[in-house]
Design a protein around this motif. Structure first.
Motif, mmCIF file in Angstrom:
data_model
loop_
_atom_site.group_PDB
_atom_site.id
_atom_site.type_symbol
_atom_site.label_atom_id
_atom_site.label_comp_id
_atom_site.label_asym_id
_atom_site.label_seq_id
_atom_site.Cartn_x
_atom_site.Cartn_y
_atom_site.Cartn_z
ATOM 1 N N GLU A 197 0.810 -1.216 0.000
ATOM 2 C CA GLU A 197 0.000 0.000 0.000
ATOM 3 C C GLU A 197 0.847 1.271 0.000
ATOM 4 O OE1 GLU A 197 -2.225 -3.390 1.811
ATOM 5 O OE2 GLU A 197 -0.240 -2.539 2.054
ATOM 6 N N SER A 232 0.521 3.767 -2.398
ATOM 7 C CA SER A 232 -0.202 4.894 -2.980
ATOM 8 C C SER A 232 -1.673 4.525 -3.130
ATOM 9 C CB SER A 232 0.375 5.275 -4.344
ATOM 10 O OG SER A 232 0.075 4.288 -5.314
ATOM 11 N N THR A 233 -2.526 5.542 -3.333
ATOM 12 C CA THR A 233 -3.950 5.296 -3.555
ATOM 13 C C THR A 233 -4.253 5.076 -5.028
ATOM 14 O OG1 THR A 233 -4.605 6.526 -1.587
ATOM 15 C CG2 THR A 233 -6.257 6.277 -3.306
ATOM 16 N N LEU A 257 -3.596 1.588 -5.595
ATOM 17 C CA LEU A 257 -4.600 0.737 -4.960
ATOM 18 C C LEU A 257 -5.776 0.488 -5.894
ATOM 19 C CD1 LEU A 257 -5.728 -0.642 -2.360
ATOM 20 C CD2 LEU A 257 -6.733 1.577 -1.777
ATOM 21 N N VAL A 310 -3.673 4.686 3.266
ATOM 22 C CA VAL A 310 -4.627 3.605 3.024
ATOM 23 C C VAL A 310 -5.065 3.047 4.374
ATOM 24 C CG1 VAL A 310 -4.988 1.332 1.999
ATOM 25 C CG2 VAL A 310 -3.582 3.038 0.792
ATOM 26 N N GLY A 312 -10.928 2.298 -8.337
ATOM 27 C CA GLY A 312 -10.459 3.592 -7.871
ATOM 28 C C GLY A 312 -10.714 4.675 -8.889
ATOM 29 N N ASP A 336 -6.916 11.240 -5.373
ATOM 30 C CA ASP A 336 -7.090 9.822 -5.702
ATOM 31 C C ASP A 336 -7.906 9.154 -4.611
ATOM 32 O OD1 ASP A 336 -5.231 10.181 -7.840
ATOM 33 O OD2 ASP A 336 -3.573 9.826 -6.439
ATOM 34 N N TYR A 346 -9.165 1.084 2.055
ATOM 35 C CA TYR A 346 -9.724 2.344 1.590
ATOM 36 C C TYR A 346 -8.600 3.370 1.507
ATOM 37 C CZ TYR A 346 -13.883 -0.019 3.466
ATOM 38 O OH TYR A 346 -14.873 -0.944 3.764
ATOM 39 N N GLY A 347 -8.407 3.962 0.330
ATOM 40 C CA GLY A 347 -7.299 4.874 0.154
ATOM 41 C C GLY A 347 -7.718 6.279 -0.246
ATOM 42 N N ASN A 407 -5.470 9.965 -1.426
ATOM 43 C CA ASN A 407 -4.265 10.768 -1.599
ATOM 44 C C ASN A 407 -4.629 12.080 -2.275
ATOM 45 O OD1 ASN A 407 -2.570 8.275 -1.007
ATOM 46 N ND2 ASN A 407 -0.981 9.718 -1.638
#
Length: 459
Positions: A29, A31-32, A35, A72, A409, A421, A451-452, A454
């Motif tokens: 994890e 980055s979003t 993800l 995340v 995403g 993001d 759940y992310g 950024n």
């Protein structure tokens, strides 16, 4: 390290130490945006400044300074059903929920050279069983976290090639604790049998000593600490990457992150009376032993432990299929075979704590797609299969399992410079059935929702 710095980093760890959601206790994890595609194309996609963590060579794709920050949230559900001998040894939700944070910056120096830096968590493991758990000798508190601070540079070599490399400063923190559970009663029974045999052989002195220990062990509470070792340490590593762009629609990347040996120097303790030390050699001679090599009576003694973190290879591709649709894919190899055991030693070279791991190398396969629905909105989806590393020695303290990722995403651009993001992934772990030690028989089930979020900004 001064007290303030240690306290600040420890507070980050308390927020980010989570269960293993890539092989063993590796964390994907970073980055979003990744993800949303199950981290497919990590070493070839240059969506934002998170390339610092994935492939530094991609920093040459940036024309202005850009930052990305977020995290995340991991909502984990890992349950253990089992028995310790003849008693129940089941536990629910052994992995606490937590957030995995990240922050990156990329800044072009000129048309050819770029610099970047980042902070993220590459490895994180926290499993926690309550102190009354019957199989406490196998599962207590296991917390291992490695925060990665990276500084990288990248150079455009021309003809579509770019190269990047960086230095990683890894701050690692470990805390491993095991409890007696009902193990004390099991050991007491064996000691009683040995004492009876010694009486028959005329060795009443040793029989009396063993009988006294057996009586104490039989009445010791489940939450008696069998062993605890904790410590923190800085270590250095490096990473490198190569990227090749055939044209603006087709790009490939290869990245490498070096192995790191974290040599902890910390403190060890347990709850056994120091009077037991005089009996340890006698116990060993009779073929019966306590789960310790040195009783400390709750006091802390110096100990050391080396954590062998693996090297990681990743190959990725990015292909623009239409004006709006792109495909990404990745293959990642993590050299987990370096981690044979977690073993703590005392100053005299004696073994204070040991746990066999004997991990195997693991592979991760991912495929993802992104679609530009409009100038403001990009949609993503992805699928991944992540192999387990603990194939030879399954464990409830590190409940590793092969898992499948299903991800979606999006990125929304509020202005040409500001975007956000969001991402979601559902993970399904393969059910496990295994034995541990002489008395443990367990089944594990694992799933998680990620759940992310950024935020990205270009200057």
């Amino acid at each position: 390290m001064n007290k303030f710095t240690k306290t600040a980093i420890a507070s980050i760890f308390s927020f980010s130490a989570v269960g293993a959601y890539s092989a063993a206790f590796q964390l994907a994890e970073v980055s979003t945006s990744g993800l949303g595609m199950a981290y497919a194309g990590n070493a070839a996609v240059a969506d934002n400044a998170s390339v610092v963590a994935n492939n530094p060579a991609l920093m040459t794709n940036f024309k202005s300074t850009e930052i990305s920050a977020g995290g995340v949230y991991v909502d984990a559900h890992v349950n253990v059903d089992g028995r310790f001998g003849t008693v129940n040894a089941s536990h629910r939700n052994v992995i606490p929920n937590a957030v995995v944070p990240n922050m990156y910056i990329v800044s072009p120096v000129n048309d050819k050279f770029s610099l970047g830096g980042g902070v993220n968590v590459n490895y994180g493991m926290k499993s926690q069983y309550n102190d009354q758990f019957n199989a406490g000798v196998y599962g207590g508190l296991t917390e291992l976290t490695a925060m990665n601070f990276n500084l990288s540079g990248a150079y455009d070599l021309g003809s579509g090639f770019s190269f990047g490399a960086g230095l990683n400063a890894v701050y690692a923190d470990a805390d491993l604790k095991r409890y007696l559970g009902v193990g004390g009663k099991a050991i007491a029974q064996r000691l009683g049998q040995t004492a009876t045999a010694l009486v028959a052989a005329g060795d009443t002195a040793r029989a009396t000593a063993l009988g006294s220990v057996a009586q104490q062990l039989a009445t010791m509470p489940n939450n008696t600490v069998v062993s605890e070792i904790k410590g923190d340490k800085w270590a250095l590593g490096w990473n490198a990457g190569l990227a090749y762009a055939l044209n603006e629609n087709h790009r490939w990347g290869l990245s490498y992150r070096s192995a790191v040996n974290v040599k902890f120097k910390g403190q060890y303790s347990n709850g056994f009376p120091t009077a037991y030390n005089a009996l340890l050699a006698q116990l060993a001679a009779t073929g019966t032993s306590l789960p310790i090599s040195q009783a400390t009576g709750g006091a802390e003694v110096a100990g050391r432990l080396t954590l062998n973190l693996p090297a990681v290879w990743e190959f990725s591709g990015y292909h623009k299929l239409t004006d709006r649709l792109a495909m990404q894919y990745s293959y990642k190899l993590t050299e987990w075979k370096r981690l044979k055991s977690l073993t703590a030693y005392g100053n005299a070279g004696n073994t204070l704590f040991t746990k066999a791991e004997d991990f195997s190398n693991s592979s991760r396969y991912a495929l993802g797609f992104s679609y530009d629905a409009s100038e403001q909105l990009t949609l993503r989806t992805g699928f991944a299969y992540d192999q387990a590393a603990s194939k030879k020695h399954k464990s409830i303290s590190i409940p590793d399992t092969s898992r499948t990722w299903y991800s979606v995403g999006a990125t929304y651009r509020f202005t040409p410079n500001l975007s956000a993001d969001v991402g979601f992934a559902h993970l399904r772990g393969k059910k496990q059935q295994f034995t541990e030690g002489n008395l443990g028989a367990f089944n594990t089930k694992a799933r998680a929702n990620l759940y992310g979020l950024n935020v990205n900004y270009k200057f």
